[in-house]
Each structure stands twice: as C-alpha cells, then as structure tokens.
Design an enzyme around this catalytic site. Structure first.
Site, PDB file in Angstrom:
ATOM      1  CG  PHE A   1      -0.295   0.849   2.394  1.00 57.21           C
ATOM      2  CD1 PHE A   1       0.295   0.138   3.383  1.00 57.21           C
ATOM      3  CD2 PHE A   1      -0.707   1.974   2.750  1.00 57.21           C
ATOM      4  CE1 PHE A   1       0.950   0.800   4.409  1.00 57.21           C
ATOM      5  CE2 PHE A   1      -0.374   2.583   3.860  1.00 57.21           C
ATOM      6  CZ  PHE A   1       0.625   1.945   4.794  1.00 57.21           C
ATOM      7  CE  LYS A   2       5.333   1.207   4.665  1.00 54.55           C
ATOM      8  NZ  LYS A   2       4.526  -0.308   4.939  1.00 54.55           N
ATOM      9  CG  ASP A   3       4.074   0.641  -4.588  1.00 56.64           C
ATOM     10  OD1 ASP A   3       5.023   1.129  -4.158  1.00 56.64           O
ATOM     11  OD2 ASP A   3       3.609  -0.297  -4.703  1.00 56.64           O
TER      12      ASP A   3
END
Ligand SMILES: *Cc1c(COP(=O)(O)O)cnc(C)c1O
Length: 458
Positions: free
Chosen positions: A113-115
């Site tokens: 999810f950090k993308d």
C-alpha cells in the site's frame, strides 16, 4: 493577493508556518516535530458531489485543498503519472465477496500500500525540486517494504538521488531483489552489516548533523512526510463514498500512518463510524487505546514484519490533536516517554471512542488466512489478515471495509503454509529472481555511510 495559502505548523510549536511545497521537502520540522495544517478543512459539504468520481479524480479534488501552492494542471499530471503505474483499472479496487469488503491497496509497482502515497510523493519531489541545479538526495532506512516503494517512486527522475539503508541479509529475498534489481543511476542500495535498528540509527544520526544535511541536501521519504498522510486520506473517502451509510474500516497498522489518515478523513467530515486499529503482537498502540498508557515493549518478529514496530512515528500527530494542539503538553508527554519508556494520558472510558484497538497473535493470523480462503476463496497476506481478524472481534453495525496492505505474494511462505498450497505468486516477483542486481555492502558505521553519500551525491 488572492486567497491565502494553507499554513503548516510543527506539532512541537517551534517552527514558523510553511506552505505545502516546503512541508513536502522538509518532511520533519527542524524542532523535531511533525507537520500539520494550522486548521483542518471541513470537506463535508463537498462529499456528495464527489461520490461518482474515479479514485484519481477524487485524489485531485482532495489534494488540491492541501497542495494549494501547486498548479492544478501540474497536480493532475502528477496524479495521472502516479496511478498509471497501478496494475488495476480502479487503482484501488474494492472487492466484495459475500459481505467481506476488502479495499486492495496493493496494485502499485512494489505490491504494497505504500506505493499509493509514495508514487505521488516522487512526482511532487520532482516538480518542487525541479528548478534546482543540484540534486535532492533522499536518505531512507527500511526493514523491507518502504525501501522498494521509495525507490520505485523516484527511479530515473532527474535531479533526485535515493540512498536506502537496509539490514544486509535480514530482509526477505524478494524484498532485497525489489530494491537491488533497480539499476537506475540515481538509485543506491546500501546493505548495512547490522540490524534494522542500526540502519534507522544511522539515518537519524546523519539527519541530525544539520551541517551535513544542508551540504548534501538530504530529503526524507519516511512515513512522517505530510504528502504521504494526505494521499492516504483519499482512499478512506473514496471507499466510504461507495456506501450509502457510514462505514467502519479495519486497518493493520504499525507506525500509525495508515490509521491516522483514516482519523483525519473522519475529522474532515468523511462518513466513518469506527476505525479498528489492528496491531500484531507489537501491541503498544492497542494497549494505549485500551488503557491510556503508552509504554514501550520489546520488538517481536512476526509474520507481518512491516508492522514490527514499537514506537509509532506518526502517533505524535494524533497526540497533538488529542491534546487540543497544546504543544507544551505534547512535548512533556514525549519527554516522559523517552526518559521513562512510558507515559500516560488522562482518560475517562477510552481515549477516543472512534478507535477500537486490538492486537492479533501469530496463530490467529494464520487461522484467518486459512478460514478466509475457505469461506470466501480470497487470499489475504499476513498484514491484511491481522486487520480482518481484528474486525471480527467487534460487533459492528456499520459495513466494515478491511484494508489489504500487501499482495500475498510478497509473503509467500506464511500464506502458502496457511492455505496448504502455492497460491501466493505474482509474475512480477518471479521475474526478479533472474535479474541483475546492484548493491553496496557497508559496515554499520556512520562515517562510512557519510563518505559514501558525499562521494555519490550529485
Ligand atoms: C508499512 C506497512 C503497514 C503499516 O503501515 P503504517 O502506516 O505503519 O501503519 C502495514 N502493512 C504493510 C504491508 C506495510 O508495508
């Protein structure tokens, strides 16, 4: 001259307000605090009009409120480029199977999810730093996921170099390959002979050498950067607007970054009933919301390593708001915590009834992967499983959306073992095995790392 710009202040009260562009570049305030808008906007009257928007268009509407010193057309382009890297047409699809609602945040280039936020941050860095003659040198430390997502966000960008410190031989093979197979000239992977704590300690020491930081124009990508938090706010609003009643979210969390974005979304008017704050066995946050005591424990290594964190960096923002923006009280709390390893707030029943906090053990994480596959034919990664397990503990009357923070193929051992067959694969990861790699291995020595930075910074 027109309307005034949003002003960002430090939680610790020792910084003159800055605008969005500066907030992005400095990351953390010089007084050690984190940045927040002086006043949070109320978005509630805009929400109905945003119901039909695609994720990227909603991101534009939300971000332009905060990034008000960036031209609309530029912001649109940054968001378009960022989300074009996602493999799903919906960017972050909401998958619904028989009452299980999963918001898949893992379709970006590194499958976590950090993308979502880092792809935007990379574009913002390039735009804001654009006119400078010298490079911005980003320094980060990672135990795994953050490093590859940060590298993917700035690889190949002019005027930006990135240096990532990771504990050599202590990340998973896939996590290392997701970093070291990126061969762009501006990417520097430094395998440190030590632990993640050593890497983080080196990074902190180098950032605190202000003369060095200035000379080499060091920038930060860690989760305290405001641009990351505010981009994450968007998916809470987006998912909530898919329903005609207030919803709850279950959020696997470690650094309090993801769930803090949910808290902000609700503070600005999003129809959110409850936030389930799901931790693994590193339960400092769960204990705080149950008891009001914030007490450091020993880091436990779990199947959900990206949440193996004891001291949550973003928590400072929540405390500041909880203390009604009283910086003195916040600083006092942090001082007590740093001196005694524990600090306490006064509370009546619970700190904030919005949060339902709980800690999920290893066995239950594995059981949840297994039972979710059996019941819904859906494969969860261990982080997302912590969230689904946590949500099942509460009798919520509102629909619950579980945030899926990583693709299961990032953690194949735990997932395949839980399910009993090889279901956790992704062609993108398999391809990495045969690719060329580049890294530099260095001892955990501040001087050596600084020398490397000095020699390679452009
Ligand atoms: C970083 C990460 C988390 C934790 O996010 P926070 O913002 O620290 O709460 C959860 N799951 C995965 C897969 C991650 O990479």
């Amino acid at each position: 001259m027109g309307q005034s710009l949003m002003r960002y202040i430090s939680t610790r009260g020792g910084m003159d307000p800055v605008t969005f562009r500066d907030a992005v570049i400095i990351g953390q305030a010089p007084d050690g605090g984190l940045l927040l808008p002086e006043v949070l906007p109320d978005l509630s009257s805009d929400l109905e009009g945003w119901r039909e928007l695609a994720f990227e268009d909603l991101a534009f509407e939300v971000l332009r409120v905060f990034a008000d010193d960036i031209d609309d057309a530029v912001l649109r382009k940054i968001l378009k480029d960022a989300f074009e890297t996602f493999a799903s047409e919906d960017t972050i699809p909401l998958v619904q199977v028989n009452g299980l609602n999963v918001l898949e945040l893992f379709h970006g280039p590194t499958l976590a999810f950090k993308d979502v936020a880092l792809q935007v941050l990379g574009g913002l860095f390039e735009h804001i730093w654009g006119g400078q003659s010298a490079s911005l040198n980003i320094l980060g430390a990672t135990s795994g996921d953050t490093g590859s997502a940060a590298i993917a966000s700035v690889r190949g960008r002019p005027n930006i170099d990135i240096f990532v410190l990771f504990p050599d031989g202590r990340t998973s093979l896939m996590q290392e390959l997701q970093m070291t197979t990126v061969l762009d000239d501006n990417v520097h992977c430094l395998g440190i002979e030590g632990t993640f704590d050593d890497c983080q300690g080196l990074m902190k020491n180098i950032f605190s050498d202000l003369a060095f930081k200035e000379e080499y124009r060091l920038g930060a990508v860690n989760s305290v950067n405001w641009a990351r938090v505010v981009t994450q706010v968007v998916y809470y609003i987006y998912a909530a607007l898919r329903f005609n009643e207030p919803v709850s979210f279950s959020v696997p969390t470690g650094n309090f970054g993801n769930v803090f974005a949910g808290y902000l979304a609700r503070s600005m008017g999003a129809p959110i009933d409850r936030l389930v704050l799901a931790t693994n066995e590193n339960d400092i946050l769960a204990r705080f919301f149950e008891t009001g005591v914030y007490a450091r424990g020993v880091v436990q290594h779990t199947l959900s390593p990206s949440m193996d964190i004891q001291v949550a960096s973003n928590f400072e923002r929540f405390l500041y708001l909880y203390f009604n923006r009283d910086s003195e009280r916040l600083v006092e709390f942090l001082k007590t915590f740093s001196e005694q390893g524990s600090a306490k707030v006064d509370y009546v029943d619970s700190v904030d009834p919005l949060f339902l906090a709980t800690s999920v053990g290893e066995k239950e994480t594995v059981e949840t992967i297994k039972s979710t596959y059996a019941a819904y034919d859906y494969v969860l990664d261990p982080h997302s499983a912590v969230g689904v397990a946590a949500a099942s503990r509460f009798e919520l009357t509102s629909p619950v959306i579980s945030l899926a923070t990583a693709h299961p193929a990032k953690f194949p051992d735990a997932v395949n073992e839980a399910i009993g067959k090889d279901v956790a694969t992704h062609p993108k990861l398999e391809r990495l095995i045969s690719q060329a790699t580049r890294k530099r291995v260095l001892a955990a020595d501040e001087k050596l790392v600084k020398n490397y930075l000095a020699e390679n910074a452009r």
